[in-house]
Design an enzyme around this catalytic site. Structure first.
Site, PDB file in Angstrom:
ATOM      1  N   CYS A   1       0.742  -1.123   0.145  1.00 17.87           N
ATOM      2  CA  CYS A   1      -0.076  -0.043   0.073  1.00 17.87           C
ATOM      3  C   CYS A   1       0.902   1.188   0.098  1.00 17.87           C
ATOM      4  CB  CYS A   1      -0.951  -0.126   1.269  1.00 17.87           C
ATOM      5  SG  CYS A   1      -1.905  -1.647   1.396  1.00 17.87           S
TER       6      CYS A   1
ATOM      7  N   HIS B   1      -3.062   6.726   3.115  1.00 19.98           N
ATOM      8  CA  HIS B   1      -3.422   5.443   2.563  1.00 19.98           C
ATOM      9  C   HIS B   1      -4.884   5.175   3.362  1.00 19.98           C
ATOM     10  CE1 HIS B   1      -4.155   1.421   1.514  1.00 19.98           C
ATOM     11  NE2 HIS B   1      -3.629   0.844   2.502  1.00 19.98           N
TER      12      HIS B   1
ATOM     13  N   ASN C   1     -10.307  -0.207   0.651  1.00 20.38           N
ATOM     14  CA  ASN C   1      -8.812  -0.210   0.804  1.00 20.38           C
ATOM     15  C   ASN C   1      -8.487  -0.532  -0.731  1.00 20.38           C
ATOM     16  OD1 ASN C   1      -6.082  -0.593   0.862  1.00 20.38           O
ATOM     17  ND2 ASN C   1      -6.002  -1.595   3.033  1.00 20.38           N
TER      18      ASN C   1
HETATM   19  N1  COA Z   1     -18.558  -8.194  10.809  1.00 15.97           N
HETATM   20  C1  COA Z   1     -18.789  -8.557  11.790  1.00 15.97           C
HETATM   21  N2  COA Z   1     -17.975  -8.690  12.857  1.00 15.97           N
HETATM   22  C2  COA Z   1     -16.560  -8.743  12.426  1.00 15.97           C
HETATM   23  C3  COA Z   1     -16.138  -8.685  11.207  1.00 15.97           C
HETATM   24  C4  COA Z   1     -17.089  -8.140  10.258  1.00 15.97           C
HETATM   25  N3  COA Z   1     -16.949  -7.847   9.065  1.00 15.97           N
HETATM   26  N4  COA Z   1     -14.875  -8.765  11.286  1.00 15.97           N
HETATM   27  C5  COA Z   1     -14.637  -9.290  12.322  1.00 15.97           C
HETATM   28  N5  COA Z   1     -15.652  -9.237  13.155  1.00 15.97           N
HETATM   29  C6  COA Z   1     -15.731  -9.605  14.709  1.00 15.97           C
HETATM   30  C7  COA Z   1     -14.754 -10.535  15.044  1.00 15.97           C
HETATM   31  O1  COA Z   1     -14.872 -11.965  14.694  1.00 15.97           O
HETATM   32  C8  COA Z   1     -14.244 -10.038  16.470  1.00 15.97           C
HETATM   33  O2  COA Z   1     -15.556 -11.031  17.113  1.00 15.97           O
HETATM   34  P1  COA Z   1     -15.330 -11.693  18.767  1.00 15.97           P
HETATM   35  O3  COA Z   1     -15.224 -10.498  19.519  1.00 15.97           O
HETATM   36  O4  COA Z   1     -16.675 -12.378  18.835  1.00 15.97           O
HETATM   37  O5  COA Z   1     -14.061 -12.465  18.191  1.00 15.97           O
HETATM   38  C9  COA Z   1     -15.101  -8.733  16.911  1.00 15.97           C
HETATM   39  O6  COA Z   1     -15.487  -8.524  15.454  1.00 15.97           O
HETATM   40  C10 COA Z   1     -13.909  -7.714  17.011  1.00 15.97           C
HETATM   41  O7  COA Z   1     -12.779  -8.109  16.042  1.00 15.97           O
HETATM   42  P2  COA Z   1     -11.727  -7.416  15.800  1.00 15.97           P
HETATM   43  O8  COA Z   1     -10.650  -7.851  15.295  1.00 15.97           O
HETATM   44  O9  COA Z   1     -10.946  -6.923  17.352  1.00 15.97           O
HETATM   45  O10 COA Z   1     -12.104  -5.901  15.241  1.00 15.97           O
HETATM   46  P3  COA Z   1     -11.497  -4.697  15.125  1.00 15.97           P
HETATM   47  O11 COA Z   1     -12.231  -3.358  15.749  1.00 15.97           O
HETATM   48  O12 COA Z   1      -9.845  -4.843  15.356  1.00 15.97           O
HETATM   49  O13 COA Z   1     -11.503  -4.327  13.643  1.00 15.97           O
HETATM   50  C11 COA Z   1     -10.387  -4.545  11.465  1.00 15.97           C
HETATM   51  C12 COA Z   1     -11.175  -5.277  12.439  1.00 15.97           C
HETATM   52  C13 COA Z   1      -9.781  -5.740  10.576  1.00 15.97           C
HETATM   53  C14 COA Z   1     -11.445  -3.782  10.788  1.00 15.97           C
HETATM   54  C15 COA Z   1      -9.144  -3.669  12.131  1.00 15.97           C
HETATM   55  O14 COA Z   1      -8.452  -4.595  13.134  1.00 15.97           O
HETATM   56  C16 COA Z   1      -8.376  -2.788  11.040  1.00 15.97           C
HETATM   57  O15 COA Z   1      -8.660  -2.251  10.154  1.00 15.97           O
HETATM   58  N6  COA Z   1      -7.025  -3.398  10.967  1.00 15.97           N
HETATM   59  C17 COA Z   1      -5.987  -2.972  10.063  1.00 15.97           C
HETATM   60  C18 COA Z   1      -6.380  -3.672   8.781  1.00 15.97           C
HETATM   61  C19 COA Z   1      -5.837  -3.047   7.460  1.00 15.97           C
HETATM   62  O16 COA Z   1      -5.751  -2.019   7.714  1.00 15.97           O
HETATM   63  N7  COA Z   1      -5.310  -4.082   6.574  1.00 15.97           N
HETATM   64  C20 COA Z   1      -4.629  -3.393   5.573  1.00 15.97           C
HETATM   65  C21 COA Z   1      -3.479  -2.724   5.787  1.00 15.97           C
HETATM   66  S1  COA Z   1      -2.749  -2.210   4.119  1.00 15.97           S
END
Ligand code: COA
Length: 337
Positions: free
Chosen positions: A118, A264, A294
């Site tokens: 990215c 980004h 993204n």
């Molecule tokens: N819909 C509903 N629930 C979801 C979900 C979705 N699409 N994706 C994950 N969950 C759930 C998880 O299973 C978890 O459930 P649990 O508590 O029962 O285990 C809960 O939501 C929380 O998960 P968590 O991973 O803590 O959520 P988060 O707030 O950290 O959000 C991301 C997840 C991926 C959105 C976040 O971590 C993120 O944006 N990370 C950076 C990723 C990124 O930018 N990648 C590319 C970089 S270039």
């Protein structure tokens, strides 16, 4: 603050973007995985993303390139170098840059792909600037970021599939003397395991060792993308403001003096946290993640194009483009538009 440092930098002569026609909404994702519009909107800021209906990466990139060339008003024969940033090439070989060159007819130019995930567009700008600065036959650079992320997204993994979209954008760059330019680029390979899409091997009839080398990487289903969302989130919220600050230091300006920061577009919460840490208002941050999700290396220039079209970025503005991503990589470039 001292005056901004002036040096040989870039002039952005033309810009263009292209996104596939098909749009997938959060409601569409709720039909294929256990998720909801509310969860996706609150946790990421994403509402829709464009997804290709079969158009490959090189084709998507060529459309953006044609738009940027038309905007610049140049002839394709003026292009000396094509740099393509992508993590989703259509082939191991030929490069996407060579295929884009073929599509637009810029035969004879240099053509090279870079993979900095990215962060690719920032790295591409800095590479272009260094070629231009050398004054060694490269006067016009076409920089294209093109991604067909739907190629490696695992549409059964709700925590990642909702994040990504396809699209491309391109800049035509020329040399500019006595202008504002600075860059801060870096990488931390110890975090390589946090964002992974594996290249697949063919069956090798001669290989007797059937064990895979332990590369310290997660096991993945085929080539599908996998990430440790929380680790990436932690990294991004630190790397983003740090890169902006370091590039500002080199330019001799403070983040507050920037007219716009184009980050980004991975998660609006990452951008909000970074703005807070930088002490700048969210008005300075260019955010279009709701429209496109993204799009990896294409996300920064797509957002830039929309900001120019909507008058949020104007000629003469001091701009910082800042990225973070797989590698792990991070980068910020500062210039005057
Ligand atoms: N819909 C509903 N629930 C979801 C979900 C979705 N699409 N994706 C994950 N969950 C759930 C998880 O299973 C978890 O459930 P649990 O508590 O029962 O285990 C809960 O939501 C929380 O998960 P968590 O991973 O803590 O959520 P988060 O707030 O950290 O959000 C991301 C997840 C991926 C959105 C976040 O971590 C993120 O944006 N990370 C950076 C990723 C990124 O930018 N990648 C590319 C970089 S270039």
């Amino acid at each position: 603050m001292a005056d901004a440092k002036k040096s040989t930098g870039i002039h952005i002569k033309g810009i263009g973007k292209y996104v596939p026609e098909m749009i997938a909404t959060n409601e569409d994702f709720a039909k294929i995985v256990d998720t909801s519009d509310e969860w996706i909107t609150q946790r990421t800021g994403i509402k829709t993303r464009h997804i290709t209906n079969g158009e490959p990466t090189y084709y998507i990139g060529a459309q953006a390139a044609k738009n940027a060339i038309a905007d610049a008003g140049i002839d394709v024969s003026d292009i000396d170098l094509i740099i393509t940033a992508t993590v989703t090439p259509d082939f191991y070989t030929p490069s996407t840059a060579c295929l884009i060159q073929r599509e637009i007819g810029a035969i004879g130019s240099m053509a090279i792909d870079i993979n900095c995930a990215c962060t690719g567009f920032d790295y591409g700008i800095d590479m272009a600037k260094r070629y231009l600065q050398s004054e060694d036959g490269v006067d016009t650079v076409l920089l294209v970021a093109s991604e067909e992320l739907s190629k490696f997204v695992d549409y059964t993994d709700r925590s990642s599939c909702i994040l990504f979209g396809d699209g491309s954008a391109a800049f035509v760059l020329e040399r500019q003397y006595d202008t504002l330019y600075s860059s801060f680029l870096g990488a931390d390979g110890t975090g390589a395991k946090y964002l992974v899409s594996r290249a697949m091997r063919s069956e090798n009839a001669f290989r007797t060792n059937k064990e895979d080398f332990d590369m310290g990487m997660p096991e993945t289903k085929k080539h599908y993308f996998t990430q440790d969302g929380r680790e990436v989130y932690k990294f991004a919220t630190k790397a983003l403001p740090n890169a902006v600050e370091k590039a500002c230091e080199k330019a001799g300006i403070s983040p507050d003096e920037l007219d716009a920061i184009v980050p980004h577009q991975a998660n609006v919460r990452i951008i909000e946290t970074a703005a807070k840490n930088l002490g700048v208002s969210m008005d300075k941050m260019v955010v279009y993640i709701d429209r496109y999700g993204n799009t990896s290396s294409a996300s920064i220039p797509i957002a830039f194009c929309d900001a120019v079209a909507e008058g949020k970025i104007k000629r003469g503005d001091k701009i910082c483009l800042v990225g973070f991503g797989g590698g792990l990589t991070y980068a910020a470039v500062i210039f005057e538009y």
